[in-house]
Design a protein around this motif. Structure first.
Motif, PDB file in Angstrom:
ATOM      1  N   GLU A   1       0.840  -1.131  -0.139  1.00  0.00           N
ATOM      2  CA  GLU A   1      -0.054   0.123   0.004  1.00  0.00           C
ATOM      3  C   GLU A   1       0.782   1.475  -0.046  1.00  0.00           C
ATOM      4  OE1 GLU A   1      -2.511  -0.552   3.505  1.00  0.00           O
ATOM      5  OE2 GLU A   1      -4.043  -1.526   2.228  1.00  0.00           O
ATOM      6  N   ALA A   2       2.042   1.287   0.678  1.00  0.00           N
ATOM      7  CA  ALA A   2       2.833   2.334   0.879  1.00  0.00           C
ATOM      8  C   ALA A   2       3.504   2.619  -0.363  1.00  0.00           C
ATOM      9  CB  ALA A   2       3.665   2.099   2.018  1.00  0.00           C
ATOM     10  N   ALA A   3       3.792   1.467  -1.170  1.00  0.00           N
ATOM     11  CA  ALA A   3       4.461   1.582  -2.695  1.00  0.00           C
ATOM     12  C   ALA A   3       3.599   1.975  -3.750  1.00  0.00           C
ATOM     13  CB  ALA A   3       4.968  -0.046  -3.051  1.00  0.00           C
ATOM     14  N   ILE A   4       2.215   1.648  -3.644  1.00  0.00           N
ATOM     15  CA  ILE A   4       1.101   2.319  -4.416  1.00  0.00           C
ATOM     16  C   ILE A   4       0.986   3.664  -4.055  1.00  0.00           C
ATOM     17  CG2 ILE A   4      -1.350   2.139  -4.671  1.00  0.00           C
ATOM     18  CD1 ILE A   4      -1.148  -0.680  -4.341  1.00  0.00           C
ATOM     19  N   ARG A   5       0.938   4.067  -2.940  1.00  0.00           N
ATOM     20  CA  ARG A   5       0.724   5.532  -2.665  1.00  0.00           C
ATOM     21  C   ARG A   5       2.159   6.314  -3.277  1.00  0.00           C
ATOM     22  NH1 ARG A   5      -0.780   3.808   2.361  1.00  0.00           N
ATOM     23  NH2 ARG A   5       1.082   4.083   3.085  1.00  0.00           N
ATOM     24  N   ASP A   6       3.339   5.642  -3.177  1.00  0.00           N
ATOM     25  CA  ASP A   6       4.305   6.716  -3.379  1.00  0.00           C
ATOM     26  C   ASP A   6       4.409   6.397  -5.106  1.00  0.00           C
ATOM     27  OD1 ASP A   6       5.228   6.738  -0.963  1.00  0.00           O
ATOM     28  OD2 ASP A   6       6.695   5.362  -1.007  1.00  0.00           O
ATOM     29  N   ALA A   7       4.038   5.359  -5.636  1.00  0.00           N
ATOM     30  CA  ALA A   7       4.047   5.353  -7.130  1.00  0.00           C
ATOM     31  C   ALA A   7       2.764   6.097  -7.837  1.00  0.00           C
ATOM     32  CB  ALA A   7       3.959   3.787  -7.581  1.00  0.00           C
ATOM     33  N   SER A   8       1.772   6.276  -6.793  1.00  0.00           N
ATOM     34  CA  SER A   8       0.720   7.184  -7.720  1.00  0.00           C
ATOM     35  C   SER A   8       0.927   8.541  -7.126  1.00  0.00           C
ATOM     36  CB  SER A   8      -0.754   6.536  -7.346  1.00  0.00           C
ATOM     37  OG  SER A   8      -0.762   6.422  -5.847  1.00  0.00           O
ATOM     38  N   SER A   9       1.883   8.995  -6.359  1.00  0.00           N
ATOM     39  CA  SER A   9       1.795  10.407  -6.223  1.00  0.00           C
ATOM     40  C   SER A   9       1.951  11.326  -7.139  1.00  0.00           C
ATOM     41  CB  SER A   9       3.083  10.737  -5.116  1.00  0.00           C
ATOM     42  OG  SER A   9       4.180  10.539  -5.599  1.00  0.00           O
ATOM     43  N   ARG A  10       1.452  12.626  -7.299  1.00  0.00           N
ATOM     44  CA  ARG A  10       1.705  13.456  -8.274  1.00  0.00           C
ATOM     45  C   ARG A  10       3.292  13.719  -8.470  1.00  0.00           C
ATOM     46  NH1 ARG A  10      -1.557  18.594  -9.632  1.00  0.00           N
ATOM     47  NH2 ARG A  10      -0.323  19.564 -11.190  1.00  0.00           N
ATOM     48  N   ALA A  11       4.105  13.852  -7.553  1.00  0.00           N
ATOM     49  CA  ALA A  11       5.779  14.142  -7.616  1.00  0.00           C
ATOM     50  C   ALA A  11       6.242  12.941  -8.766  1.00  0.00           C
ATOM     51  CB  ALA A  11       6.268  14.196  -6.302  1.00  0.00           C
ATOM     52  N   ARG A  12       5.693  11.720  -8.405  1.00  0.00           N
ATOM     53  CA  ARG A  12       6.301  10.784  -9.239  1.00  0.00           C
ATOM     54  C   ARG A  12       5.584  10.491 -10.703  1.00  0.00           C
ATOM     55  NH1 ARG A  12       9.539   6.673 -10.200  1.00  0.00           N
ATOM     56  NH2 ARG A  12       8.965   4.710 -10.374  1.00  0.00           N
ATOM     57  N   LEU A  13       4.276  10.864 -10.726  1.00  0.00           N
ATOM     58  CA  LEU A  13       3.651  10.622 -11.978  1.00  0.00           C
ATOM     59  C   LEU A  13       3.876  12.024 -13.063  1.00  0.00           C
ATOM     60  CD1 LEU A  13       0.203   9.272 -11.081  1.00  0.00           C
ATOM     61  CD2 LEU A  13       1.937   7.905 -12.044  1.00  0.00           C
ATOM     62  N   ALA A  14       4.199  12.961 -12.464  1.00  0.00           N
ATOM     63  CA  ALA A  14       4.096  14.301 -13.332  1.00  0.00           C
ATOM     64  C   ALA A  14       5.472  14.082 -14.277  1.00  0.00           C
ATOM     65  CB  ALA A  14       4.357  15.699 -12.465  1.00  0.00           C
ATOM     66  N   PRO A  15       6.387  13.679 -13.950  1.00  0.00           N
ATOM     67  CA  PRO A  15       7.732  13.476 -14.688  1.00  0.00           C
ATOM     68  C   PRO A  15       7.566  12.400 -15.773  1.00  0.00           C
ATOM     69  CG  PRO A  15       8.673  13.510 -12.515  1.00  0.00           C
ATOM     70  CD  PRO A  15       7.304  13.765 -12.357  1.00  0.00           C
ATOM     71  N   ILE A  16       6.797  11.471 -15.579  1.00  0.00           N
ATOM     72  CA  ILE A  16       6.557  10.177 -16.480  1.00  0.00           C
ATOM     73  C   ILE A  16       5.544  10.554 -17.419  1.00  0.00           C
ATOM     74  CG2 ILE A  16       5.302   8.014 -16.736  1.00  0.00           C
ATOM     75  CD1 ILE A  16       6.435   7.558 -13.734  1.00  0.00           C
ATOM     76  N   ALA A  17       4.518  11.396 -16.917  1.00  0.00           N
ATOM     77  CA  ALA A  17       3.634  12.308 -17.957  1.00  0.00           C
ATOM     78  C   ALA A  17       4.282  13.028 -18.882  1.00  0.00           C
ATOM     79  CB  ALA A  17       2.403  12.959 -17.375  1.00  0.00           C
ATOM     80  N   GLU A  18       5.224  13.978 -18.334  1.00  0.00           N
ATOM     81  CA  GLU A  18       5.921  14.760 -19.101  1.00  0.00           C
ATOM     82  C   GLU A  18       6.719  14.128 -20.263  1.00  0.00           C
ATOM     83  OE1 GLU A  18       8.158  17.434 -16.746  1.00  0.00           O
ATOM     84  OE2 GLU A  18       6.273  18.513 -16.055  1.00  0.00           O
TER      85      GLU A  18
END
Length: 92
Positions: free
Chosen positions: A48-65
């Protein structure tokens, strides 16, 4: 008569020993299952902690960019659309 009493005692003692042996085996199995449950609970919390970390905006923003060529719009790119007026509800 004494032989029957002794035979009864041996049968009762055998029953008690068998019941205790069965109880000890069941207690061992319960302890093993509780340990396994605790380990699985800890793993669930880690996941659950790994999911929270992986789905955070800080983690997803660079990937989306990088992958999707998306970016956060600048203020002059934001367009505010007016909300359409709601027709009055029908009154009796």
């Amino acid at each position: 008569m004494i032989a029957l009493v002794l035979l009864g005692f041996v049968l009762v003692a055998t029953g008690v020993i068998a019941r205790r042996t069965y109880g000890i085996g069941q207690a061992r199995q319960i302890r093993d299952l509780e340990r396994r449950r605790s380990a699985l609970e800890a793993e669930r919390l880690q996941l659950e902690a790994a999911i929270r970390d992986a789905s955070s905006r800080a983690r997803l923003a660079p990937i989306a960019e990088q992958r999707l060529h998306m970016h956060v719009p600048s203020p002059d790119q934001v367009i505010m659309l007016p909300r359409p007026a709601r027709p009055d509800s029908v009154r009796p």
